[in-house]
Design an enzyme around this catalytic site. Structure first.
Site, PDB file in Angstrom:
ATOM      1  N   LYS A 204      27.982  48.378  19.186  1.00  0.00           N
ATOM      2  CA  LYS A 204      27.632  47.616  20.379  1.00  0.00           C
ATOM      3  C   LYS A 204      28.222  46.210  20.386  1.00  0.00           C
ATOM      4  O   LYS A 204      28.717  45.703  19.387  1.00  0.00           O
ATOM      5  CB  LYS A 204      26.117  47.591  20.566  1.00  0.00           C
ATOM      6  CG  LYS A 204      25.575  48.941  21.022  1.00  0.00           C
ATOM      7  CD  LYS A 204      24.101  48.915  21.360  1.00  0.00           C
ATOM      8  CE  LYS A 204      23.655  50.273  21.919  1.00  0.00           C
ATOM      9  NZ  LYS A 204      22.215  50.310  22.207  1.00  0.00           N
ATOM     10  N   ARG A 244      20.643  55.681  15.324  1.00  0.00           N
ATOM     11  CA  ARG A 244      21.463  56.480  16.244  1.00  0.00           C
ATOM     12  C   ARG A 244      22.885  55.947  16.162  1.00  0.00           C
ATOM     13  O   ARG A 244      23.140  54.795  16.533  1.00  0.00           O
ATOM     14  CB  ARG A 244      20.900  56.374  17.662  1.00  0.00           C
ATOM     15  CG  ARG A 244      21.643  57.195  18.710  1.00  0.00           C
ATOM     16  CD  ARG A 244      20.979  57.025  20.076  1.00  0.00           C
ATOM     17  NE  ARG A 244      21.634  57.845  21.098  1.00  0.00           N
ATOM     18  CZ  ARG A 244      22.685  57.458  21.815  1.00  0.00           C
ATOM     19  NH1 ARG A 244      23.210  56.250  21.622  1.00  0.00           N
ATOM     20  NH2 ARG A 244      23.236  58.264  22.712  1.00  0.00           N
TER      21      ARG A 244
END
Length: 296
Positions: A204, A244
């Site tokens: 991210k 995740r």
């Protein structure tokens, strides 16, 4: 949890697994590399992404779920839509991962409650196309926890077993990089809710920003797997239930090391406490010798 995006426009791997055969091959690869769950998603939630018609999402997701389940892979479905969740569960999915925490589709809670499957409720304030405008907090950790607990209350009132709810702080969703790091460093506060916590940090923006700010390293999302693995290890030590990730192997190795570190630290801390107790008893005993005298 291994990420399997069957989308043309995800921020990291959009288009790579848009064809069913390629997606199934990647899902099998993630499972072989150690993913306990393969999370199949047919709608990108990258910043600025537009919503996808439910029919298109169904066409992308359900065939992949069906084939992976047939191959005995445990599958979760990453969706905000009740119709997609229902179809994926019917195809064999064993978990629903909803980035909206049930806010995007009021029917979602009923589908999950009827199926009796685990449900990941992520912190969410707005759709991807406008979420950055909502990244305003007084205390990001306190605000996120309060908003998640309100979702838990609503979800349980709709019939979902609270013992099947997993919380996700929603890193990058209506969050600035400083918000993401504060949520990670204060992860025990989320754990104090008593519910399992899933961390979705993989590749991210806030990881890329840290590499750029601290080391002058400019990266594209696919270059951030080593840094993601570091976050996975730290999250595991802080008590995360699940991470995740796109690259399963590196994060699996990281959480194994974190587990060894945690187990060894507990042993060491236990030994330190025993030694401290013994020394306290020694000093408090009226007949105790002076330890420093024996060294002279």
């Amino acid at each position: 949890m291994g990420i399997l995006n069957v989308t043309p426009d995800s921020f990291s791997d959009g288009g790579r697994y848009a064809e069913t055969g390629w997606a199934v091959e990647q899902g099998l690869r993630l499972a072989e590399e150690g993913a306990d769950l393969v999370d199949v998603g047919g709608e990108s939630t990258r910043p600025g992404a537009e919503s996808v018609p439910v029919e298109a999402e169904l066409a992308r997701v359900v065939p992949v779920v069906r084939e992976l389940v047939r191959a005995e892979v445990a599958v979760s479905v990453d969706t905000m839509h009740a119709a997609v969740a229902r179809a994926a569960i019917e195809a064999g999915a064993c978990m629903v991962n909803d980035v909206s925490g049930g806010l995007a589709d009021p029917a979602m809670a009923g589908v999950v409650a009827a199926a009796g499957v685990p449900y990941v409720a992520m912190h969410w304030r707005a759709p991807s196309r406008e979420m950055d405008r909502h990244a305003v907090y007084r205390d990001v950790v306190g605000d996120v926890i309060a908003e998640l607990l309100r979702r838990v209350e609503a979800l349980t009132a709709a019939g979902i077993d609270p013992g099947r709810i997993i919380l996700d702080p929603g890193l990058g969703f209506a969050k600035r990089a400083t918000h993401d790091w504060e949520l990670l460093t204060r992860l025990p506060a989320l754990r104090a809710t008593g519910l399992p916590v899933l961390v979705g940090a993989s590749r991210k923006r806030f990881i890329g920003a840290a590499l750029s700010d601290r080391a002058g390293i400019d990266t594209v999302p696919g270059d951030r797997d080593a840094a993601t693995a570091a976050v996975s290890a730290l999250a595991a030590v802080a008590g995360a239930f699940c991470v995740r990730v796109h690259d399963v192997r590196s994060s699996l190795h990281a959480v194994c090391v974190a587990a060894a570190w945690t187990d060894d630290r507990r042993f060491s801390e236990s030994g330190d406490r025993r030694a401290e107790t013994a020394m306290n008893a020694l000093h408090e005993s009226p007949q105790a010798p002076n330890p420093s005298a024996s060294l002279r």
